[in-house]
Design a protein around this motif. Structure first.
Motif, PDB file in Angstrom:
ATOM      1  N   SER A 235     -28.995  61.000  58.184  1.00 41.33           N
ATOM      2  CA  SER A 235     -29.719  59.734  58.053  1.00 41.33           C
ATOM      3  C   SER A 235     -29.738  58.990  59.387  1.00 41.33           C
ATOM      4  N   PHE A 236     -30.839  58.276  59.598  1.00 36.91           N
ATOM      5  CA  PHE A 236     -31.000  57.392  60.750  1.00 36.91           C
ATOM      6  C   PHE A 236     -30.975  55.972  60.197  1.00 36.91           C
ATOM      7  N   ILE A 237     -29.982  55.188  60.574  1.00 41.75           N
ATOM      8  CA  ILE A 237     -29.762  53.883  59.953  1.00 41.75           C
ATOM      9  C   ILE A 237     -30.207  52.764  60.894  1.00 41.75           C
ATOM     10  N   PHE A 238     -31.059  51.890  60.352  1.00 40.82           N
ATOM     11  CA  PHE A 238     -31.576  50.739  61.094  1.00 40.82           C
ATOM     12  C   PHE A 238     -30.836  49.492  60.610  1.00 40.82           C
ATOM     13  N   LEU A 239     -30.241  48.759  61.534  1.00 40.28           N
ATOM     14  CA  LEU A 239     -29.442  47.579  61.186  1.00 40.28           C
ATOM     15  C   LEU A 239     -30.135  46.305  61.656  1.00 40.28           C
ATOM     16  N   HIS A 240     -29.673  45.151  61.119  1.00 41.99           N
ATOM     17  CA  HIS A 240     -30.150  43.858  61.609  1.00 41.99           C
ATOM     18  C   HIS A 240     -29.077  42.803  61.345  1.00 41.99           C
ATOM     19  N   ASN A 241     -29.075  41.789  62.202  1.00 41.49           N
ATOM     20  CA  ASN A 241     -28.206  40.614  62.028  1.00 41.49           C
ATOM     21  C   ASN A 241     -26.745  40.984  61.780  1.00 41.49           C
ATOM     22  N   TYR A 242     -26.214  41.870  62.604  1.00 38.01           N
ATOM     23  CA  TYR A 242     -24.832  42.308  62.391  1.00 38.01           C
ATOM     24  C   TYR A 242     -23.941  41.891  63.554  1.00 38.01           C
ATOM     25  N   THR A 243     -22.660  41.767  63.253  1.00 41.84           N
ATOM     26  CA  THR A 243     -21.652  41.492  64.279  1.00 41.84           C
ATOM     27  C   THR A 243     -20.867  42.767  64.558  1.00 41.84           C
ATOM     28  N   LEU A 250     -18.590  48.966  58.570  1.00 38.39           N
ATOM     29  CA  LEU A 250     -19.527  49.994  58.127  1.00 38.39           C
ATOM     30  C   LEU A 250     -19.075  51.371  58.614  1.00 38.39           C
ATOM     31  N   MET A 251     -18.686  51.445  59.877  1.00 41.23           N
ATOM     32  CA  MET A 251     -18.196  52.708  60.436  1.00 41.23           C
ATOM     33  C   MET A 251     -16.997  53.232  59.655  1.00 41.23           C
ATOM     34  N   LYS A 252     -16.026  52.355  59.420  1.00 37.53           N
ATOM     35  CA  LYS A 252     -14.805  52.761  58.720  1.00 37.53           C
ATOM     36  C   LYS A 252     -15.122  53.261  57.319  1.00 37.53           C
ATOM     37  N   TYR A 253     -16.011  52.566  56.629  1.00 34.06           N
ATOM     38  CA  TYR A 253     -16.396  52.957  55.277  1.00 34.06           C
ATOM     39  C   TYR A 253     -17.025  54.356  55.291  1.00 34.06           C
ATOM     40  N   CYS A 254     -17.932  54.572  56.221  1.00 39.47           N
ATOM     41  CA  CYS A 254     -18.631  55.855  56.287  1.00 39.47           C
ATOM     42  C   CYS A 254     -17.695  56.996  56.691  1.00 39.47           C
ATOM     43  N   SER A 269     -33.887  53.391  69.064  1.00 34.63           N
ATOM     44  CA  SER A 269     -34.710  52.788  68.015  1.00 34.63           C
ATOM     45  C   SER A 269     -33.932  52.518  66.742  1.00 34.63           C
ATOM     46  N   TRP A 270     -32.854  53.217  66.504  1.00 37.99           N
ATOM     47  CA  TRP A 270     -31.965  52.967  65.372  1.00 37.99           C
ATOM     48  C   TRP A 270     -30.551  52.797  65.918  1.00 37.99           C
ATOM     49  N   GLU A 271     -29.621  52.374  65.070  1.00 39.44           N
ATOM     50  CA  GLU A 271     -28.286  52.021  65.560  1.00 39.44           C
ATOM     51  C   GLU A 271     -27.192  53.029  65.208  1.00 39.44           C
ATOM     52  N   MET A 272     -27.409  53.815  64.165  1.00 39.80           N
ATOM     53  CA  MET A 272     -26.358  54.721  63.700  1.00 39.80           C
ATOM     54  C   MET A 272     -26.988  55.952  63.060  1.00 39.80           C
ATOM     55  N   GLU A 273     -26.289  57.084  63.183  1.00 38.36           N
ATOM     56  CA  GLU A 273     -26.670  58.296  62.472  1.00 38.36           C
ATOM     57  C   GLU A 273     -25.475  58.791  61.662  1.00 38.36           C
ATOM     58  N   ILE A 298     -26.489  43.989  56.346  1.00 35.53           N
ATOM     59  CA  ILE A 298     -26.738  44.436  57.730  1.00 35.53           C
ATOM     60  C   ILE A 298     -27.589  45.711  57.815  1.00 35.53           C
ATOM     61  N   ILE A 299     -27.682  46.477  56.723  1.00 30.78           N
ATOM     62  CA  ILE A 299     -28.534  47.671  56.753  1.00 30.78           C
ATOM     63  C   ILE A 299     -29.947  47.288  56.335  1.00 30.78           C
ATOM     64  N   ARG A 300     -30.865  47.399  57.280  1.00 29.35           N
ATOM     65  CA  ARG A 300     -32.267  47.054  57.001  1.00 29.35           C
ATOM     66  C   ARG A 300     -32.959  48.191  56.253  1.00 29.35           C
ATOM     67  N   SER A 301     -32.749  49.440  56.746  1.00 29.63           N
ATOM     68  CA  SER A 301     -33.377  50.595  56.120  1.00 29.63           C
ATOM     69  C   SER A 301     -32.754  51.862  56.698  1.00 29.63           C
ATOM     70  N   TYR A 302     -33.166  52.990  56.146  1.00 31.21           N
ATOM     71  CA  TYR A 302     -32.732  54.265  56.719  1.00 31.21           C
ATOM     72  C   TYR A 302     -33.811  55.318  56.490  1.00 31.21           C
TER      73      TYR A 302
END
Length: 319
Positions: A235-243, A250-254, A269-273, A298-302
């Protein structure tokens, strides 16, 4: 093929440290050495275990990483095979996949500077530009490889962080040794020593040094997922408004999800894979929706793809 519980435990231990000796593995699994050897050979002969390799921190050998995603046009099977072979054999590319979804191909490159990126892209476009409809180039400051949690709940998991500020701390012998261990980390010390014309004691000392300096981060296994009824999804994860704090949550959870095998931080173009091994795409979609709901602020879409063909990770060709 359905793996039984013993085989799952063997694979899980190997995925935590695939250089572990037969004696060590047999002791942990309460098996005889002969019994363990029989099971190991069976897993190899049936092409379930495809390789044993060292995971290397590329920043400590003077390299930076990035990825390129490609969408093809007017490409038949013969041309696909040709492109795959070209990318697989390109000296700066250590991982290549073909996939279904928005992107048809993804490859990871490992270079010393931006000039080498430009040189690589120019070579690919010059040869195959008319078959490329779209492409994205992203930078990878760091990524994480995780041992497989879905195999069994009986053991913990190993998380290896790769990347950071480039700081090469290796010499010529280290490089030769790393190349061997990334191709087959279960190769006997005596054979490595003979190949490098060094003493066994020096080779043992150097391997311990590479591990202590965290140049070698861990030893993993390659699995033939098709043989055991698993799929490789990404997955390619697009984020917004995150600290930073929210990103780290999010990283720890994943990273602690049993199906996640890799997480990559992206500048692009995206923030995380995320990479996962799952029973089917429905399971992957369910996991991704759980993650999205857990972090909906914080996750806008993927976007999602299924990997259909893979080469790598092979660091021996890039150093």
């Amino acid at each position: 093929m359905e793996l039984n519980h013993k085989d799952r435990k063997i694979l899980a231990l190997l995925d935590q440290n695939s250089r572990a000796s037969v004696s060590e593995l047999a002791r942990n699994l309460k098996l005889s050495k002969d019994g363990l050897n029989y099971r190991l050979k069976k897993l190899q002969n049936e092409n379930i275990v495809t390789r044993y390799f060292a995971e290397v921190d590329i920043s400590k050998i003077g390299l930076i990483a990035g990825k390129v995603t490609l969408q093809f046009q007017n490409v038949d099977k013969e041309k696909e095979d040709e492109i795959f072979e070209f990318l697989k054999n390109y000296p700066k590319i250590g991982w290549v996949v073909f996939c279904s979804g928005r992107w048809d191909c993804i490859f990871a490159f490992y270079v010393r500077d931006n000039y080498e990126i430009q040189e690589m892209i120019n070579s690919i476009v010059e040869k195959y530009g008319k078959y490329i409809l779209a492409k994205e180039i992203v930078s990878i400051p760091e990524y994480y490889i995780v041992s497989r949690g879905w195999l069994t709940k009986d053991f913990g998991r190993v998380i290896s962080k790769i990347g950071g500020k480039v700081n090469p701390i290796v010499d010529e012998l280290d490089i030769k040794l790393i190349k061997i261990l990334t191709q087959n980390c279960r190769k006997p010390i005596i054979k490595i020593a003979r190949e490098l014309n060094k003493s066994s004691s020096l080779i043992i000392q150097r391997i311990k040094s590479l591990e202590k300096k965290e140049i070698i981060r861990n030893y993993y296994i390659g699995l033939n997922l098709e043989k055991i009824g698993k799929e490789f999804c990404k997955s390619f994860i697009f984020l917004h408004n995150y600290t930073k704090a929210e990103y780290e949550k999010l990283m720890k959870y994943c990273l602690h999800h049993p199906n996640v095998t890799a997480l990559t931080n992206i500048v692009g173009s995206w923030e995380m894979e995320l990479e996962m091994e799952v029973s089917n795409f429905d399971e992957f979609h369910k996991i991704m929706n759980e993650i999205k709901n857990q972090f909906k602020h914080i996750i806008r879409s993927y976007e999602a793809i299924v990997i259909t063909r893979e080469y790598g990770r092979d660091y021996s060709t890039i150093i």
